[in-house]
Motif scaffolding. Sequence first.
Motif, PDB file in Angstrom:
ATOM      1  N   ASP A  45      -6.820   1.348   4.436  1.00 32.06           N
ATOM      2  CA  ASP A  45      -5.878   1.694   3.359  1.00 32.06           C
ATOM      3  C   ASP A  45      -6.243   3.026   2.711  1.00 32.06           C
ATOM      4  OD1 ASP A  45      -4.483  -0.623   3.829  1.00 32.06           O
ATOM      5  OD2 ASP A  45      -5.374  -1.743   2.157  1.00 32.06           O
ATOM      6  N   VAL A  64       0.847  -1.200   0.000  1.00 30.61           N
ATOM      7  CA  VAL A  64       0.000   0.000   0.000  1.00 30.61           C
ATOM      8  C   VAL A  64       0.881   1.249   0.000  1.00 30.61           C
ATOM      9  CG1 VAL A  64      -1.732   1.317   1.272  1.00 30.61           C
ATOM     10  CG2 VAL A  64      -1.887  -1.185   1.180  1.00 30.61           C
ATOM     11  N   ASP A  74      -5.720   3.777  -3.087  1.00 30.47           N
ATOM     12  CA  ASP A  74      -4.882   3.071  -2.106  1.00 30.47           C
ATOM     13  C   ASP A  74      -4.056   1.978  -2.761  1.00 30.47           C
ATOM     14  OD1 ASP A  74      -6.675   1.048  -2.659  1.00 30.47           O
ATOM     15  OD2 ASP A  74      -7.461   0.870  -0.619  1.00 30.47           O
TER      16      ASP A  74
END
Length: 300
Positions: A90, A35, A52
């Motif tokens: 995320d 990520v 993300d």
Amino acid sequence: MTLTSVRLPTTVVGSYPVVKGSGLFARMNPLKHAVEVAVADQISAGIDIISDGQVRGDMIRAFTSHLPGIRGSSVVGKVQPAQRPITLADTKYALSRHPKVKGILTGPSTLAHGLAIETSFYRNKEELVLDLAQALAVEARHLQDAGVALIQVDEPIFSTGAANIAVGREAVNAIAGVLRTPVCLHVCGNLETVIDDILRTNVAIFDFEFANNPGNLEVLSEKDLRGRMVGYGCVDSADPGIESIEAIKKRIEAGVDIFSPEAMLLDPDCGMRMRTRDEAFGKLKNMVAAAKLVRAEYTD
């Protein structure tokens, strides 16, 4: 609708190559590093609205593995919203690094067609689609509350002929209808036989591929978008080659001839999970450079 302060803003469709971390912490959360890399690379490339990276699994399992009523690839009971947000952590990380982030959901029809119904609760995929929409609407509200700039619903199944688009459209409308945040519907593939049905969806942005499917430009040239924006795929996600800035610039200019700079959001055709990191980054960087050149041509 103003998504950013720049004309012809750039974004991504979604997935980025997975670059896993190493060491003790990476064993506990092996995709956190992926990520971080995806977010950092998008920012470094100059993308205006990032994601993300969608690195935590394929587009089906990333959602269905969290939904009650689904076990593995089978529907075993009534589908319910996830007990906890699926993509929020995320997405919040991306928001902590960049002011403009899109939340991304795999659409209910695409999810349904990746599942086998093994319960008498649903007679067919169409009934399942509508419950999946209700579950995804809960996730969409989490993303909206976090402050995303827009929410993208991915429905690649729409162009294949396998889905009931009328039901799929009802499902996407059910998600968009509970949101204040603009909703973007992404459909890849050839649009010739499905475009009229797709354009009847109540969303603010339609995102299509034009680099790998240049015929879509002619298809859209004959349609009235009624003030909606176009996510304009100008980089071929299926091609491992990094297109030149000039090649991407020409694709963007072809789109401007049909639409207008104010109506376009620039991105790759699809996600780039299957590309190498160098390929994905190179494509994004050249897309941003091409966008800047075209912007300069339309500066008042």
